[in-house]
Each structure stands twice: as C-alpha cells, then as structure tokens.
Scaffold this motif. Structure first.
Motif, PDB file in Angstrom:
ATOM      1  N   SER A   3     -34.376  16.776 -25.594  1.00  0.00           N
ATOM      2  CA  SER A   3     -35.129  17.700 -24.767  1.00  0.00           C
ATOM      3  C   SER A   3     -36.395  17.036 -24.261  1.00  0.00           C
ATOM      4  O   SER A   3     -36.780  15.961 -24.714  1.00  0.00           O
ATOM      5  CB  SER A   3     -35.456  18.976 -25.554  1.00  0.00           C
ATOM      6  OG  SER A   3     -36.211  18.660 -26.709  1.00  0.00           O
ATOM      7  N   ARG A 121     -40.130  23.709 -24.504  1.00  0.00           N
ATOM      8  CA  ARG A 121     -39.212  22.613 -24.175  1.00  0.00           C
ATOM      9  C   ARG A 121     -38.074  23.091 -23.303  1.00  0.00           C
ATOM     10  O   ARG A 121     -37.799  24.275 -23.217  1.00  0.00           O
ATOM     11  CB  ARG A 121     -38.607  22.028 -25.457  1.00  0.00           C
ATOM     12  CG  ARG A 121     -39.616  21.497 -26.395  1.00  0.00           C
ATOM     13  CD  ARG A 121     -38.964  21.066 -27.689  1.00  0.00           C
ATOM     14  NE  ARG A 121     -39.968  20.616 -28.631  1.00  0.00           N
ATOM     15  CZ  ARG A 121     -39.794  19.638 -29.475  1.00  0.00           C
ATOM     16  NH1 ARG A 121     -38.635  19.023 -29.527  1.00  0.00           N
ATOM     17  NH2 ARG A 121     -40.748  19.294 -30.293  1.00  0.00           N
ATOM     18  N   GLU A 123     -33.922  21.612 -22.435  1.00  0.00           N
ATOM     19  CA  GLU A 123     -32.894  20.623 -22.757  1.00  0.00           C
ATOM     20  C   GLU A 123     -32.682  19.671 -21.590  1.00  0.00           C
ATOM     21  O   GLU A 123     -32.715  20.088 -20.431  1.00  0.00           O
ATOM     22  CB  GLU A 123     -31.568  21.314 -23.096  1.00  0.00           C
ATOM     23  CG  GLU A 123     -31.596  22.107 -24.384  1.00  0.00           C
ATOM     24  CD  GLU A 123     -31.876  21.264 -25.602  1.00  0.00           C
ATOM     25  OE1 GLU A 123     -31.293  20.170 -25.732  1.00  0.00           O
ATOM     26  OE2 GLU A 123     -32.699  21.694 -26.433  1.00  0.00           O
TER      27      GLU A 123
END
Length: 194
Positions: A3, A121, A123
């Motif tokens: 990520s 975050r 991915e």
C-alpha cells in the motif's frame, strides 16, 4: 499487495525541546520525491532529513546529522510500515539539548513511523497488459469476459486472420481471465505479452 499513502500527511513530535515535523506523501517517481523534499523542507530549520521508497528504488539523506542517524531510520520506518511509493521528510528545529546517536535514531525513525502508522492508506494495484488474438467468431465472448473481469480495452485491431485486443487489468485477475477465455472459446484465444 502493498500500500501507499492515500494523501499527504504530517505529524509533529517534540523530544527534549527539539521539534521534529514529519511530512510524508505518496509519490510515483524519484523526481516527484525530490520535488516534495524541496517543497516541504524548511531552510530555516536545523535539518531536513528524508527518505523515499519506490519499488526497488530508495534513497535517504541525513542532511548534516551524524551518518546513519536520520535518513536510514526514516527509510526503515517506511519499510517497517510496508509502504511503497512514499517519501518522508523529517524537519528538525534544534532545542538546545543534544540527543546522541541513539536518541537521534529513535527521534527520526520514531516520528516517521508514527506519522506513517496514523496516515490513511490505499492499496497499490499492480496491472498487467497483454494482447489477445482470436477469430472473428469469438469477438462477443471475448468482449463479454473482458468486461466481466474489469479489464480495460487499450486497442483493438482487425485483419484477415481475426481480431487482436490489447487489454490492461489487475495482475491478480490475469490467470482467471485466461482460464475462462480458454474454456469459453475452446482454446482459440492466443495470449502474448505486450
């Protein structure tokens, strides 16, 4: 799957009257990372130490701190959080108390790790591109399955032998698409890397 950061982020830490401001952001190229370093670094600060990781490429800078006490711990924080495509700049304003090598490592690495740990975050999706060659009669089947697997059609050409379709899709879906196309067309689709 790794990520990266969803957006630029920052975090402030004070250690023995020294302030450590971390600015971190997602980046795609080393040039992007260096531009971010130049943009957020404070020329009036005592040090602007930084590190970035983009795939197998990485770089770090101690900006006048003793060797290995700032840039490398920042890179270790990026790697320790399992991030890729990230740059982190830790700006230090000296507070009058020396921290020693161990204290610097803990302050730079710890502030960067905390910033990255708290940051939202997203991915990273690895894409694959390949070409499909097939007879005209299989066009409907191929188009239906390509759409079903959320593949993007990048180019399509027709010639006397049939059709050729250039597609892009998440790498983790390639094998499943190939298997479905082989089954649905009685193995009349040919695959080639682009």
């Amino acid at each position: 799957m790794s990520s990266t950061l969803a957006a630029p982020t920052s975090h402030l830490l004070e250690v023995k009257h020294s302030r450590f401001l971390v600015n971190a952001a997602p980046v795609e190229t080393p040039a992007d990372a260096l531009a971010f370093v130049a943009r957020v670094g404070d020329p009036a600060a005592t040090h602007n130490c930084w590190a970035y990781r983009i795939g197998a490429e990485y770089r770090f800078n101690d900006d006048g701190e003793p060797a290995g006490t700032a840039g490398r711990p920042i890179l270790a924080a990026i790697d320790g959080q399992g991030l890729d495509g990230v740059v982190a700049v830790v700006t230090r304003w000296f507070g009058g108390i020396k921290l020693g090598a161990g204290g610097l490592v803990r302050a730079y690495g710890g502030s960067a790790a905390e910033c990255l740990r708290l940051a939202p975050r997203r991915e990273l999706i690895v894409f694959a591109e390949f070409a499909l060659a097939y007879p005209f009669a299989e066009t409907g089947t191929v188009h239906a399955l390509v759409a079903q697997f959320d593949a993007h059609k990048l180019d399509e050409r027709f010639d006397a032998d049939g059709a050729r379709l250039h597609v892009r899709l998440p790498a983790d879906r390639v094998d499943a698409l190939k298997a479905r196309l082989r089954d649905a067309t009685r193995d009349r689709v040919r695959f080639s890397e682009v």
